[in-house]
Design a protein around this motif. Structure first.
Motif, PDB file in Angstrom:
ATOM      1  N   GLN A 167      -0.626   1.757 -12.778  1.00  0.00           N
ATOM      2  CA  GLN A 167      -1.469   1.717 -11.604  1.00  0.00           C
ATOM      3  C   GLN A 167      -1.943  -0.041 -11.830  1.00  0.00           C
ATOM      4  O   GLN A 167      -2.671  -0.620 -12.860  1.00  0.00           O
ATOM      5  N   GLY A 168      -3.173   0.133 -10.273  1.00  0.00           N
ATOM      6  CA  GLY A 168      -3.339  -0.830 -10.430  1.00  0.00           C
ATOM      7  C   GLY A 168      -3.883  -0.980  -8.703  1.00  0.00           C
ATOM      8  O   GLY A 168      -2.762   0.426  -8.100  1.00  0.00           O
ATOM      9  N   GLN A 169      -4.380  -2.048  -8.349  1.00  0.00           N
ATOM     10  CA  GLN A 169      -4.127  -1.858  -7.084  1.00  0.00           C
ATOM     11  C   GLN A 169      -3.301  -2.781  -5.824  1.00  0.00           C
ATOM     12  O   GLN A 169      -2.277  -4.161  -6.577  1.00  0.00           O
ATOM     13  N   PRO A 170      -3.255  -2.388  -5.052  1.00  0.00           N
ATOM     14  CA  PRO A 170      -2.170  -3.390  -4.062  1.00  0.00           C
ATOM     15  C   PRO A 170      -1.157  -3.940  -4.135  1.00  0.00           C
ATOM     16  O   PRO A 170      -2.051  -4.698  -3.623  1.00  0.00           O
ATOM     17  N   HIS A 192       1.525  -1.352   0.550  1.00  0.00           N
ATOM     18  CA  HIS A 192       0.389   0.013  -0.074  1.00  0.00           C
ATOM     19  C   HIS A 192       0.902   1.123   0.000  1.00  0.00           C
ATOM     20  O   HIS A 192       0.085   2.133  -0.157  1.00  0.00           O
ATOM     21  N   GLY A 225       0.308   0.992  -3.831  1.00  0.00           N
ATOM     22  CA  GLY A 225      -0.211   1.995  -3.364  1.00  0.00           C
ATOM     23  C   GLY A 225      -0.578   3.683  -4.577  1.00  0.00           C
ATOM     24  O   GLY A 225      -1.599   3.657  -4.351  1.00  0.00           O
ATOM     25  N   GLN A 232      -0.636  -6.323  -7.064  1.00  0.00           N
ATOM     26  CA  GLN A 232      -1.641  -6.963  -7.872  1.00  0.00           C
ATOM     27  C   GLN A 232      -0.430  -7.211  -8.909  1.00  0.00           C
ATOM     28  O   GLN A 232       0.042  -6.154  -9.330  1.00  0.00           O
ATOM     29  N   TYR A 255      -1.703 -12.208  -6.526  1.00  0.00           N
ATOM     30  CA  TYR A 255      -1.299 -10.745  -5.376  1.00  0.00           C
ATOM     31  C   TYR A 255       0.304 -11.367  -4.805  1.00  0.00           C
ATOM     32  O   TYR A 255       0.226 -12.511  -4.628  1.00  0.00           O
TER      33      TYR A 255
END
Length: 311
Positions: free
Chosen positions: A254-257, A215, A273, A259, A308
Motif C-alpha cells: 500500500q501507499g499513495q497512488p 488512483h 488507489g 508513489q 511519483y
C-alpha cells in the motif's frame, strides 16, 4: 464450390482466410484489404497480413481507401460471387455491395450483442471479463448488428493480453466459420436476432484511454495494461515525459497512488488507489521497450522511493 469474396486486414483475418483456402468447399474470387500504410519511425510501407497471404496464393487483391462508390466495388460486384466473408476488415460495406451477393457474414471477436465495434478484445480485458469469444453474424448496414449464426467462447487466462487473445480467437473464429458456414449456406442454421437491450460497444481505444490513472485499483491497472498490449500500449508520465508500461503484476502493498514504494536492482513497485503493482516491462520516452531490471540499471538509476509516476 461456393464462390467467395474475402475481406480482412490483420493476422486475425489471415488465419480465417487460410482456413477457407485450405478447404475444398470454397473458391476465393478476390481478397479485399486495407491499403498499405507507412509504419514506424522510418515510415516504411507495410503490407497487411491478408495481402501477403493473398499474394502467396496468387489471388486478386483490392485495397480501396473507401469501398463505397469505388471502381474496386464495381469490379467486385461483377465477379459473380455467392457470398462475402469478412473478418476484422476495418471498413463498412456499402448496402449495394451486400445486396449483390446471396449472403454476407462477418467473423467478429466478441460474444455479441456484447462489444460491437473495433476493439472488443481490448474492452473484454480492460473490463475484467472472464471469457471472450467469436460470433459469426450476418452483415447489415448497422455496425455489428446482424443476426447471429454461431458463437464460441474461451476463458481469459491470467497471462493473457490483447496479442495472445487475438491469436487464440483467430483459431476459434476460423474453426467456427468452417464448421457453421456449410450448414448456413444450406439453410440448416437459422440466425438469431441480437437482443438490443444487451448491446454494449467497444469503439477503438482513444489516446485519453491509454493513460494510467494511479488512483484506480491494482487490478484495474493490471487489466488496463494487458488490455492495451501489444497495441496501443498504456502509458503514464515520469518527470513530465511519457512512460509506456507493457507489463506489470499485482503485489500486496500500500501507499499513495503513483508513489514508488519499493526499488531494488530488479524490482520497482508503485502504489495504486488500492494495492500496488510491480512493473515488469517498460519503455521510457524515445527508448526501446526493456525489462524493468535494464531500466533500473540504466535510465532509472536516479529514481528514489517516494518519487511519483503520473506527474
Amino acid at each position: 464450390m461456393t464462390k467467395l469474396i474475402f475481406m480482412g486486414t490483420p493476422d486475425f483475418s489471415a488465419t480465417v482466410l487460410q482456413g477457407l483456402l485450405d478447404s475444398q468447399a470454397y473458391e476465393i474470387l478476390a481478397v479485399v484489404t486495407q491499403p498499405d500504410r507507412q509504419v514506424g519511425r522510418k515510415k516504411e510501407m507495410k503490407q497487411t497480413p491478408v495481402k501477403k497471404l493473398a499474394q502467396a496464393y496468387g489471388l486478386t487483391c483490392y485495397q480501396p481507401e473507401k469501398l463505397s462508390g469505388s471502381q474496386e466495388m464495381a469490379e467486385l460486384m461483377a465477379l459473380g460471387a455467392d457470398g462475402i466473408v469478412t473478418a476484422a476488415f476495418g471498413q463498412f460495406l456499402p448496402e449495394k455491395l451486400l445486396n449483390a451477393v446471396d449472403f454476407s457474414i462477418n467473423v467478429h471477436a466478441s460474444l455479441l450483442p456484447k462489444y460491437r465495434g473495433g476493439a472488443p478484445i481490448h474492452y473484454a480485458l480492460i473490463n475484467g471479463d472472464k471469457e471472450v469469444g467469436v460470433t459469426i453474424m450476418e452483415m447489415v448496414k448497422q455496425m455489428d448488428a446482424g443476426d447471429m449464426v454461431a458463437k464460441a467462447s474461451i476463458p481469459i487466462q491470467e497471462e493473457d493480453n490483447v496479442g495472445t487473445l487475438f491469436d487464440k480467437l483467430a483459431v476459434v473464429g476460423r474453426d467456427l466459420l468452417l464448421h457453421s458456414l456449410p450448414a448456413y449456406i444450406a439453410g440448416e442454421l437459422q440466425p438469431i436476432a441480437q437482443n438490443e437491450e444487451e448491446v454494449t460497444f467497444a469503439p477503438n481505444i482513444s489516446p485519453e484511454e491509454e493513460v494510467l490513472d494511479w488512483h484506480k485499483t491494482a487490478r484495474e491497472l493490471f487489466n488496463q495494461v494487458r488490455g492495451m498490449y501489444p497495441w496501443p500500449v498504456a502509458h503514464t508520465f515520469l518527470a513530465g515525459n511519457r512512460f509506456k508500461i507493457q507489463q506489470l503484476v499485482e503485489v500486496d502493498s500500500q501507499g499513495q497512488p503513483g508513489q514508488i514504494i519499493e526499488k531494488t536492482k530488479k524490482r520497482l513497485v508503485v502504489a495504486t488507489g488500492h494495492g500496488a503493482v510491480s512493473l515488469l516491462r517498460v519503455q521510457p520516452a524515445g527508448k526501446p521497450q526493456m525489462a524493468i531490471g535494464d531500466f533500473l540499471n540504466g535510465l532509472g538509476r536516479d529514481l528514489q522511493v517516494g518519487d511519483y509516476f503520473g506527474k
